[in-house]
Each structure stands twice: as structure tokens, then as C-alpha cells.
Design a protein around this motif. Sequence first.
Motif, short mmCIF file in Angstrom:
data_model
loop_
_atom_site.label_atom_id
_atom_site.label_comp_id
_atom_site.label_asym_id
_atom_site.label_seq_id
_atom_site.Cartn_x
_atom_site.Cartn_y
_atom_site.Cartn_z
N GLU A 105 -4.09 -22.91 -13.41
CA GLU A 105 -3.19 -22.84 -12.86
C GLU A 105 -2.41 -24.22 -14.19
OE1 GLU A 105 -4.03 -23.15 -8.46
OE2 GLU A 105 -3.95 -24.24 -9.44
N MET A 106 -3.61 -24.74 -14.62
CA MET A 106 -2.70 -25.79 -15.86
C MET A 106 -1.53 -25.13 -16.70
SD MET A 106 -4.70 -29.22 -14.71
CE MET A 106 -4.35 -30.48 -16.07
N VAL A 107 -2.79 -24.47 -17.05
CA VAL A 107 -2.78 -23.26 -18.50
C VAL A 107 -1.63 -22.30 -18.21
CG1 VAL A 107 -3.75 -21.43 -19.46
CG2 VAL A 107 -5.03 -22.91 -19.64
N LEU A 108 -1.23 -21.84 -17.14
CA LEU A 108 -0.29 -21.16 -16.27
C LEU A 108 0.66 -22.11 -16.75
CD1 LEU A 108 1.19 -18.47 -15.96
CD2 LEU A 108 0.18 -18.75 -13.42
N GLU A 109 1.03 -22.81 -16.29
CA GLU A 109 1.91 -24.21 -16.46
C GLU A 109 1.99 -23.80 -17.94
OE1 GLU A 109 4.16 -24.64 -13.34
OE2 GLU A 109 3.22 -23.76 -12.63
N ALA A 110 1.46 -24.42 -18.37
CA ALA A 110 1.71 -24.93 -19.85
C ALA A 110 2.34 -23.45 -19.96
CB ALA A 110 0.76 -25.16 -21.08
N LEU A 111 1.75 -22.74 -20.47
CA LEU A 111 3.05 -21.13 -20.50
C LEU A 111 3.55 -21.05 -20.31
CD1 LEU A 111 -0.42 -18.73 -20.84
CD2 LEU A 111 0.91 -19.77 -22.89
N LYS A 112 4.43 -21.19 -18.83
CA LYS A 112 5.71 -21.20 -18.71
C LYS A 112 5.94 -21.87 -18.87
CE LYS A 112 4.43 -19.71 -14.08
NZ LYS A 112 4.38 -20.27 -12.22
N SER A 113 5.82 -23.56 -19.80
CA SER A 113 6.62 -24.56 -20.76
C SER A 113 7.68 -23.59 -21.96
CB SER A 113 7.03 -25.80 -20.53
OG SER A 113 5.40 -25.80 -21.08
N GLY A 137 -5.79 -32.53 -21.75
CA GLY A 137 -5.00 -31.98 -20.45
C GLY A 137 -4.23 -31.18 -19.87
N VAL A 138 -4.78 -29.88 -20.44
CA VAL A 138 -4.35 -28.55 -19.95
C VAL A 138 -5.61 -27.45 -19.49
CG1 VAL A 138 -3.19 -25.87 -20.83
CG2 VAL A 138 -2.67 -28.47 -21.87
N GLY A 139 -6.00 -27.15 -20.20
CA GLY A 139 -7.31 -25.41 -19.82
C GLY A 139 -8.61 -26.35 -20.24
N GLY A 140 -8.94 -27.35 -21.50
CA GLY A 140 -10.01 -28.14 -21.65
C GLY A 140 -10.62 -27.06 -22.39
N CYS A 141 -11.67 -27.17 -22.95
CA CYS A 141 -12.06 -25.91 -24.17
C CYS A 141 -12.91 -24.63 -23.60
CB CYS A 141 -13.72 -26.61 -24.41
SG CYS A 141 -14.97 -26.54 -22.75
N ALA A 142 -12.48 -24.45 -22.14
CA ALA A 142 -12.97 -23.08 -21.98
C ALA A 142 -11.19 -22.72 -21.63
CB ALA A 142 -13.25 -23.14 -20.10
N ARG A 199 -9.49 -18.87 -20.05
CA ARG A 199 -8.24 -19.23 -18.97
C ARG A 199 -7.80 -18.23 -18.66
NH1 ARG A 199 -10.90 -24.56 -18.54
NH2 ARG A 199 -12.27 -24.65 -17.04
N ALA A 200 -6.90 -18.54 -20.31
CA ALA A 200 -5.68 -17.33 -20.82
C ALA A 200 -5.96 -16.02 -20.50
CB ALA A 200 -5.40 -18.03 -22.58
N ARG A 201 -7.27 -15.65 -21.07
CA ARG A 201 -7.67 -14.42 -21.05
C ARG A 201 -7.85 -14.09 -19.53
NH1 ARG A 201 -11.16 -16.06 -25.10
NH2 ARG A 201 -13.04 -16.00 -23.41
N GLU A 202 -8.26 -15.04 -18.79
CA GLU A 202 -8.14 -14.99 -17.04
C GLU A 202 -6.90 -14.34 -16.75
OE1 GLU A 202 -10.40 -17.94 -15.48
OE2 GLU A 202 -11.88 -17.23 -16.15
N LEU A 203 -6.04 -15.02 -16.89
CA LEU A 203 -4.54 -14.73 -16.69
C LEU A 203 -4.06 -13.44 -17.22
CD1 LEU A 203 -3.27 -17.98 -17.20
CD2 LEU A 203 -3.55 -17.26 -15.46
N GLU A 227 5.97 -21.64 -25.64
CA GLU A 227 5.20 -21.18 -26.16
C GLU A 227 4.02 -21.91 -26.43
OE1 GLU A 227 6.21 -19.84 -30.38
OE2 GLU A 227 7.17 -17.73 -28.63
N LYS A 228 2.65 -21.76 -26.80
CA LYS A 228 1.75 -22.98 -26.85
C LYS A 228 0.87 -22.91 -28.45
CE LYS A 228 3.62 -25.47 -23.75
NZ LYS A 228 4.09 -26.28 -23.95
N THR A 229 0.31 -23.25 -29.21
CA THR A 229 -1.34 -22.71 -29.27
C THR A 229 -2.53 -22.75 -28.87
OG1 THR A 229 -1.34 -25.18 -30.82
CG2 THR A 229 0.38 -23.82 -31.06
N ASN A 230 -3.25 -22.28 -29.34
CA ASN A 230 -4.74 -22.64 -28.67
C ASN A 230 -5.26 -23.59 -28.48
OD1 ASN A 230 -4.84 -22.32 -31.80
ND2 ASN A 230 -6.79 -22.05 -31.89
N TYR A 231 -5.13 -24.49 -29.40
CA TYR A 231 -5.32 -26.13 -29.42
C TYR A 231 -5.16 -26.84 -28.14
CZ TYR A 231 -6.90 -25.13 -34.25
OH TYR A 231 -7.52 -24.21 -35.32
N GLU A 232 -3.17 -26.19 -28.58
CA GLU A 232 -3.23 -27.12 -27.07
C GLU A 232 -3.34 -26.39 -26.23
OE1 GLU A 232 1.76 -27.97 -28.30
OE2 GLU A 232 0.83 -25.38 -28.41
#
Length: 88
Positions: free
Chosen positions: A5-13, A25-30, A34-38, A15-20
Motif C-alpha cells: 500500500e505504501m508503494v501504491l501511495e508513492a506511485l499515486k503521488s 520508508g516506502v517498499g523496502g528491499c522488495a 511489490r510494484a510488480r504485484e500491483l 513518478e518514482k525511481t526504483n531507488y525511491e
Amino acid sequence: MTRKEMVLEALKSGEKTNYELQSVGVGGCAGLRRARELRKDGYKIEIRRVWKDGRATGTFVYKLVEEPKPEIIINKTPFDLFSVIDGG
């Protein structure tokens, strides 16, 4: 809030880089998993590679383009059409 959900919220805000997306604070090492799951869940996420001086970098930009459309369920209970026609 889950990491997905944190990754989704970040994307809603925006464009984000893979590092972000992989930040603590967002998706952690995975975060990318999580973006692929979305994407698998129906979210349309565009990914493009960043180029610098004509060379590909290790940076990718993720952009949420479209959220999945809600599924409309008209009738959850299946019925036998022939029993309706026969009056049974």
C-alpha cells in the motif's frame, strides 16, 4: 499500512525511481516486487529506463498510469435459466 500500500501511495503521488520505491520508508528491499504485484493486480504502471550521455543507467522511473476498474457483479447467486423458463 502494508508496504504494498505504501508503494501504491508513492506511485499515486507521482513518478518514482526504483531507488525511491526500494527505500526503507516506502517498499523496502522488495519494493520493486511489490510494484510488480500491483501490476498483476491490474494497476497500469509504466517503467522507463533513464539514459545519461547516451548510456543506460541503473535507474528506472515508475509511473502509475491507470488504476484497475472495479469489477461489477450483478448477481452472486447462480441460477438455472431452464428452471425459470419451465416455471420450476
